[in-house]
Design a protein around this motif. Sequence first.
Motif, mmCIF file in Angstrom:
data_model
loop_
_atom_site.group_PDB
_atom_site.id
_atom_site.type_symbol
_atom_site.label_atom_id
_atom_site.label_comp_id
_atom_site.label_asym_id
_atom_site.label_seq_id
_atom_site.Cartn_x
_atom_site.Cartn_y
_atom_site.Cartn_z
ATOM 1 N N LYS A 144 0.665 -1.232 -0.006
ATOM 2 C CA LYS A 144 -0.037 0.046 -0.060
ATOM 3 C C LYS A 144 1.049 1.458 -0.050
ATOM 4 N N THR A 145 2.182 1.170 0.058
ATOM 5 C CA THR A 145 3.012 2.493 0.016
ATOM 6 C C THR A 145 4.115 2.189 -1.220
ATOM 7 N N GLY A 146 4.569 1.278 -1.562
ATOM 8 C CA GLY A 146 5.443 1.214 -2.682
ATOM 9 C C GLY A 146 6.925 0.645 -2.498
ATOM 10 N N TYR A 147 7.867 0.520 -3.632
ATOM 11 C CA TYR A 147 9.073 0.061 -3.418
ATOM 12 C C TYR A 147 9.975 1.151 -2.777
ATOM 13 N N VAL A 148 10.696 0.730 -1.763
ATOM 14 C CA VAL A 148 11.566 1.566 -0.906
ATOM 15 C C VAL A 148 13.025 1.419 -0.887
ATOM 16 N N GLY A 149 13.220 0.071 -1.713
ATOM 17 C CA GLY A 149 14.884 -0.211 -1.387
ATOM 18 C C GLY A 149 15.111 -1.425 -2.114
ATOM 19 N N VAL A 150 16.414 -1.683 -2.536
ATOM 20 C CA VAL A 150 17.131 -2.961 -2.907
ATOM 21 C C VAL A 150 18.244 -3.030 -2.281
ATOM 22 N N ALA A 151 18.635 -4.376 -1.861
ATOM 23 C CA ALA A 151 19.762 -4.631 -1.070
ATOM 24 C C ALA A 151 20.402 -6.051 -1.572
ATOM 25 N N LYS A 152 21.434 -6.221 -1.006
ATOM 26 C CA LYS A 152 22.413 -7.378 -1.340
ATOM 27 C C LYS A 152 22.224 -8.019 0.092
ATOM 28 N N VAL A 166 15.189 4.421 0.041
ATOM 29 C CA VAL A 166 14.531 5.685 0.219
ATOM 30 C C VAL A 166 13.252 5.802 1.493
ATOM 31 N N ALA A 167 12.854 6.827 1.742
ATOM 32 C CA ALA A 167 11.866 6.989 2.915
ATOM 33 C C ALA A 167 10.708 6.544 2.535
ATOM 34 N N GLU A 168 9.549 6.446 3.168
ATOM 35 C CA GLU A 168 8.233 5.934 2.933
ATOM 36 C C GLU A 168 7.905 6.647 1.724
ATOM 37 N N ASN A 169 8.047 7.971 2.092
ATOM 38 C CA ASN A 169 7.252 9.079 1.465
ATOM 39 C C ASN A 169 7.986 9.435 -0.248
ATOM 40 N N GLU A 170 8.939 8.777 -0.102
ATOM 41 C CA GLU A 170 9.516 8.766 -1.525
ATOM 42 C C GLU A 170 9.474 7.446 -2.337
ATOM 43 N N ALA A 171 8.510 6.311 -1.694
ATOM 44 C CA ALA A 171 8.373 4.983 -2.338
ATOM 45 C C ALA A 171 7.884 5.236 -3.772
ATOM 46 N N VAL A 172 8.299 4.085 -4.620
ATOM 47 C CA VAL A 172 7.843 3.964 -5.924
ATOM 48 C C VAL A 172 6.798 3.107 -6.196
ATOM 49 N N ASN A 173 5.436 3.849 -6.350
ATOM 50 C CA ASN A 173 4.363 3.174 -6.427
ATOM 51 C C ASN A 173 3.648 3.568 -7.689
ATOM 52 N N GLU A 174 3.611 2.627 -8.760
ATOM 53 C CA GLU A 174 3.246 3.144 -10.174
ATOM 54 C C GLU A 174 2.143 1.910 -10.507
ATOM 55 N N VAL A 175 1.217 2.221 -11.531
ATOM 56 C CA VAL A 175 0.526 1.353 -12.223
ATOM 57 C C VAL A 175 1.468 0.323 -12.615
ATOM 58 N N GLY A 176 1.242 -1.005 -12.762
ATOM 59 C CA GLY A 176 1.834 -2.228 -13.513
ATOM 60 C C GLY A 176 3.119 -2.730 -12.779
ATOM 61 N N LEU A 177 3.518 -2.353 -11.509
ATOM 62 C CA LEU A 177 4.469 -2.801 -10.748
ATOM 63 C C LEU A 177 4.022 -4.046 -9.834
ATOM 64 N N PHE A 178 4.721 -4.969 -9.872
ATOM 65 C CA PHE A 178 4.416 -6.385 -9.117
ATOM 66 C C PHE A 178 4.212 -6.119 -7.695
ATOM 67 N N LEU A 234 12.470 -0.449 -11.687
ATOM 68 C CA LEU A 234 13.323 0.309 -10.656
ATOM 69 C C LEU A 234 14.576 0.523 -10.801
ATOM 70 N N LYS A 235 15.463 -0.180 -11.745
ATOM 71 C CA LYS A 235 16.759 -0.073 -12.007
ATOM 72 C C LYS A 235 16.924 1.454 -12.787
ATOM 73 N N GLU A 236 15.957 1.771 -13.535
ATOM 74 C CA GLU A 236 15.888 2.762 -14.395
ATOM 75 C C GLU A 236 15.675 4.011 -13.398
ATOM 76 N N VAL A 237 14.488 4.007 -12.406
ATOM 77 C CA VAL A 237 14.234 5.059 -11.480
ATOM 78 C C VAL A 237 15.487 5.348 -10.488
ATOM 79 N N TRP A 238 16.134 4.057 -9.896
ATOM 80 C CA TRP A 238 17.249 4.177 -8.856
ATOM 81 C C TRP A 238 18.574 4.430 -9.520
ATOM 82 N N ALA A 239 18.760 4.287 -10.770
ATOM 83 C CA ALA A 239 19.861 3.989 -11.310
ATOM 84 C C ALA A 239 20.812 3.168 -10.956
ATOM 85 N N VAL A 240 20.225 1.845 -10.512
ATOM 86 C CA VAL A 240 20.822 0.660 -10.127
ATOM 87 C C VAL A 240 21.176 -0.101 -11.475
ATOM 88 N N SER A 241 22.467 -0.644 -11.435
ATOM 89 C CA SER A 241 22.868 -1.527 -12.538
ATOM 90 C C SER A 241 22.607 -2.966 -12.284
#
Length: 355
Positions: free
Chosen positions: A262-270, A315-327, A348-355
């Motif tokens: 209900k908020t969106g994507y907030v991070g990617v981690a190893k 990112v913080a919760e208020n910066e979460a990525v929440n778009e139509v079409g995301l899993f 998400l790679k595109e938005v966050w510039a993650v390779s």
Amino acid sequence: MAVEHGMWKIGERPKALAPAKLDTEELLEEQIFQDVSILNCNWLLIGRQVYTDFGKYIDLLAIDAFGSVIVIELKKHKTPRDVVAQTIDYASWVEALPTERISQIYHKFAISYGLEITNFDDAFQVKFGVKPSEDEVNSSHQMVIVAAELDASTERIINYLNSKAGIAVNAVFFTVFQDGKSQYLSRAWMIDPVETEDKAVSDSSKGEWNGEFYASFGVAHDSRSWQDAQRCGFISAGGGRWYSKTLFKLAPGDRVWVNIPKTGYVGVAKVVGTALVADEFIQDDMQLVGSYGTEAEHGEDNAEYFVPVEWLYAVAENEAVNEVGLFGNQNSVAQPKTSKWDYTVERLKEVWAVS
């Protein structure tokens, strides 16, 4: 083999309650209809006496957060061969149902029984916290045979189908106990239901997994905190084995994309370590904002479990990525095999510039 049921009333001396005969298995169906958590609190009931295309009726249909559809069939005095064969026959019909047919089944069920929510998508979201994914709904199925008792022949057939054929079929036994004018219902699963769920999910495939893990990080007031997770480097889940068990899929070196429902994507981690129970993971100097159940307080199954990670981007919760079409779904950790997951990772790679 199912464990024999027994129940005692606590007092100065324990008093054994006498087993009572269930009047009808239709009464058992009614009890499950009124509260499906009698079978599993993580199921949503979507149909009752569902009419199939070959003129037969499925007793009950349910769905879980994975999108796995569960065929629930009461024995109702059928012979072992009949009840198992009929359940498999129903499952073969369910397997071919498109998402819109599942939605229609729920709508008819909701209207017939006067449910407040008549739209399948809305009911799924209320129950599981996310909208259903078309790629996941009915991507797998399970079969559950419900009985007051089950003969040895049926048990052998079910065990064979599980162990040799890899079919997600289970049985649950109910016993009624009498205490004066009150009656109590007790249940026992023939096979650990978590094993059946895992078999159903692992057997379902609508594509190739891209190697990227998905994680759902549920936050709540005064409990799990995204602020804690960012600062101390972890993802976590708890409150029941159904929620925490998938954390053990993760191994050091894996990459995981984290979504707050209900908020969106907030991070990617190893991932940098294996799952640990709260008692082993939490240190005094962490100064956690949230509250996390320990094994000492809540037991092994209900404790919070943590996977240590190194954030590659967060990112913080208020910066979460929440778009139509995301899993998105409610699995603490998943290995999605849908095209929507491929799109989500690339986006998400595109938005966050993650390779």
